[in-house]
Design an enzyme around this catalytic site. Structure first.
Site, short mmCIF file in Angstrom:
data_model
loop_
_atom_site.label_atom_id
_atom_site.label_comp_id
_atom_site.label_asym_id
_atom_site.label_seq_id
_atom_site.Cartn_x
_atom_site.Cartn_y
_atom_site.Cartn_z
N PHE A 24 0.81 -1.21 0.00
CA PHE A 24 0.00 0.00 0.00
C PHE A 24 0.85 1.27 0.00
O PHE A 24 0.35 2.35 0.27
CB PHE A 24 -0.92 0.00 1.23
N ASP A 165 4.39 -5.30 14.33
CA ASP A 165 5.02 -5.96 13.18
C ASP A 165 6.54 -5.86 13.28
O ASP A 165 7.22 -5.60 12.29
CB ASP A 165 4.51 -5.36 11.87
N ASP A 407 -0.57 3.87 -12.90
CA ASP A 407 0.12 4.83 -12.02
C ASP A 407 -0.23 4.46 -10.59
O ASP A 407 -1.06 5.09 -9.95
CB ASP A 407 -0.31 6.26 -12.36
N ASP A 445 16.79 -7.74 -17.08
CA ASP A 445 18.19 -7.58 -17.50
C ASP A 445 18.69 -8.77 -18.32
O ASP A 445 19.88 -8.86 -18.61
CB ASP A 445 19.09 -7.37 -16.28
N ASN A 487 15.75 -22.61 -3.25
CA ASN A 487 16.98 -22.47 -2.46
C ASN A 487 17.03 -21.08 -1.86
O ASN A 487 16.08 -20.33 -1.93
CB ASN A 487 18.22 -22.76 -3.32
#
Length: 518
Positions: A24, A165, A407, A445, A487
């Protein structure tokens, strides 16, 4: 603090790269334009999902009783997490700041799309990142960490704030100095005495959650002390105290306080440290020490903490745990980005039956890279130029609507990878081709593997109707992610991704659904 209704965030801060994303919110690096020192800051944008009440001017700076905070009536009550973090940060400014172990808030800006918190920039890295990079790691280092976290908790608890948290990724070092202070941050799930929306309780990390939180009991400052006990256990062993085959078993272990010190490396840990962990991980909250009491504990003060280097196996396990934790955390944060679940359907409704060919998707990627001046992010005008360069005149009239759809944080830019995923999701792909397409869209990439951020973006594309009904249960997202986490090297190859899909047909159905037309 000065206030000018015409002042915008961009008037006073140069906004640069993204430092992190949550379900958020998004955090970007910023630099204050005025002043000789050009102070660097972190700008956290809390996204408003609902509409602003009339009378809240877009792009305007609002004011409140403390530090220019937007008044709570100006924030949609349904946006519980946004409202909650504003309330908590207001309380921190009034009763805690400045504090060496709690994040500082410098400024607040509100516009019609959300609230921007201008925060202290912590560039020293996450807690576990620094520990695993050290040449020497001893109990004294772990005690110093606990001492700083306890000091921060003592301050916020005195202000009647419960963090709720507390976990390693919410503890960052201020800078790269060896003696840099450790800061507690991310108070989005915190609670204060006069406000706790029930929706806030749906979030959080099960590994650190207290028994009373799982059993719907009263959440107090002692709940944070349990979380600190879990962190300390990991600091001294390299693995969490509650390990189970599935999420429900783990919940039961936490509720029963079922952990042990049987593993061989615990023999080298001082009895004082183990006794401290046992007191923090006591099921009865009233029997746990407070943060203030913890600060006077002999081991936490360093009097009884060993200065000898720990067993190398502990450091090795910490490295593995840290890589696994970071990959999972990025994925979980992105899955909770609620609006993105429906983007595939919305995009299809906008563009009708216009399905991009694979070469068109590749062309879209190339033109984005060529035209966009801000890396993977594009402004509306740049997006229009991309469509023109691709000779897609039929989509140009829809550009503002498509742009608005993607957006995500209303900052005037869109993420190239999300656009690519959206268009590629309109293709009808099957089997390995679908898996490969899904994988390649985020291997930006072309390295042959996807990073934690790219994995997060991939999970982010899951349609809401394909998620399990019990997705809001604590730790359920951990369970889903564990199915793919082959892994702990911090990256996923296509073969690892494919193997996870073959092992679990329900996971394959979930991920491939975003690549099939509705």
């Amino acid at each position: 603090m000065g206030y000018d209704q015409t002042r915008k965030l961009s008037d006073e801060y140069e906004i640069s790269e993204i430092l992190g994303r949550g379900g958020f919110s998004v955090v970007r690096k910023g630099t204050k334009k005025s002043g000789n020192e050009k102070t660097q800051v972190a700008i956290k944008t809390l996204r408003r999902l609902g509409s602003s009440p009339s009378g809240t001017g877009g792009g305007q700076k609002s004011t409140a009783t403390v530090m220019g905070f937007p008044s709570l009536r100006q924030v949609s009550v349904s946006d519980a997490l946004l409202t909650n973090e504003i309330l908590v940060m207001r309380r921190i400014v009034e009763n805690v700041s400045p504090h060496p172990n709690v994040i500082d808030l410098y400024d607040v800006c509100e516009d019609s799309n959300g609230v921007h918190l201008v925060l202290e920039l912590c560039s020293g890295g996450e807690l576990f990142d620094r520990i695993v990079a050290q040449d020497k790691y001893a109990e004294t280092e772990a005690a110093a960490v606990v001492r700083q976290i306890a000091a921060g908790l003592e301050a916020v608890h005195k202000a009647d704030i419960v963090h709720r948290d507390l976990k390693p990724e919410n503890c960052l070092f201020l800078d790269s100095r060896k003696d840099s202070p450790l800061k507690i941050m991310d108070f989005g799930l915190s609670s204060v005495e006069e406000f706790t929306d029930p929706v806030v309780g749906l979030f959080g990390s099960i590994d650190y959650v207290s028994p009373e939180a799982l059993s719907q009991g009263k959440i107090t400052a002692k709940s944070d002390m349990w979380s600190l006990g879990v962190i300390l256990y990991i600091l001294l062993s390299g693995y969490p105290p509650f390990i189970a085959q599935n999420n429900r078993q783990k919940q039961q272990m936490i509720i029963n306080g079922n952990f042990s010190f049987y593993e061989k490396t615990w023999k080298g840990i001082t009895q004082s440290a183990k006794q401290l962990i046992s007191s923090l991980l006591t099921v009865d909250p009233s029997k746990r020490p407070s943060a203030q009491e913890l600060l006077s504990h002999p081991w936490v003060r360093g009097d009884k903490a060993k200065d000898e280097q720990m067993d190398p196996e502990i450091v090795s396990r910490l490295q593995s745990f840290n890589a696994r934790r970071k990959l999972r955390a990025a994925a979980i944060a992105s899955v909770w980005s609620s609006t993105i679940f429906l983007r595939t359907k919305k995009l299809r409704s906008l563009v009708g039956t216009y399905d991009l060919k694979e070469e068109e998707i590749e062309s879209l990627r190339i033109h984005f890279k060529k035209i966009c001046g801000n890396g993977d992010n594009a402004t509306l005008s740049e997006f229009v130029e991309v469509l023109k360069a691709m000779k897609m005149p039929s989509l140009i009239p829809l550009a503002p609507r498509i742009f608005d759809l993607f957006d995500n944080n209303r900052d005037g830019t869109i993420d190239m990878r999300e656009i690519l995923c959206g268009f590629s999701s309109l293709k009808n792909s099957k089997g390995d081709d679908a898996l490969r397409l899904c994988f390649q869209m985020y291997d930006t990439d072309r390295s042959g593997c996807i990073t934690k951020e790219e994995v997060a973006s991939m999970l982010c594309a899951l349609p809401e109707e394909c998620l399990p009904a019990d997705i809001t249960e604590p730790g359920k997202l951990d369970e889903i992610f564990d199915l793919m986490d082959a892994n702990s090297d911090g990256k996923v190859t296509f073969e690892e991704f494919k193997a996870a899909m073959q092992r679990d047909s329900s996971l394959q159905d979930m991920l491939l659904s975003s690549l099939r037309p509705s």
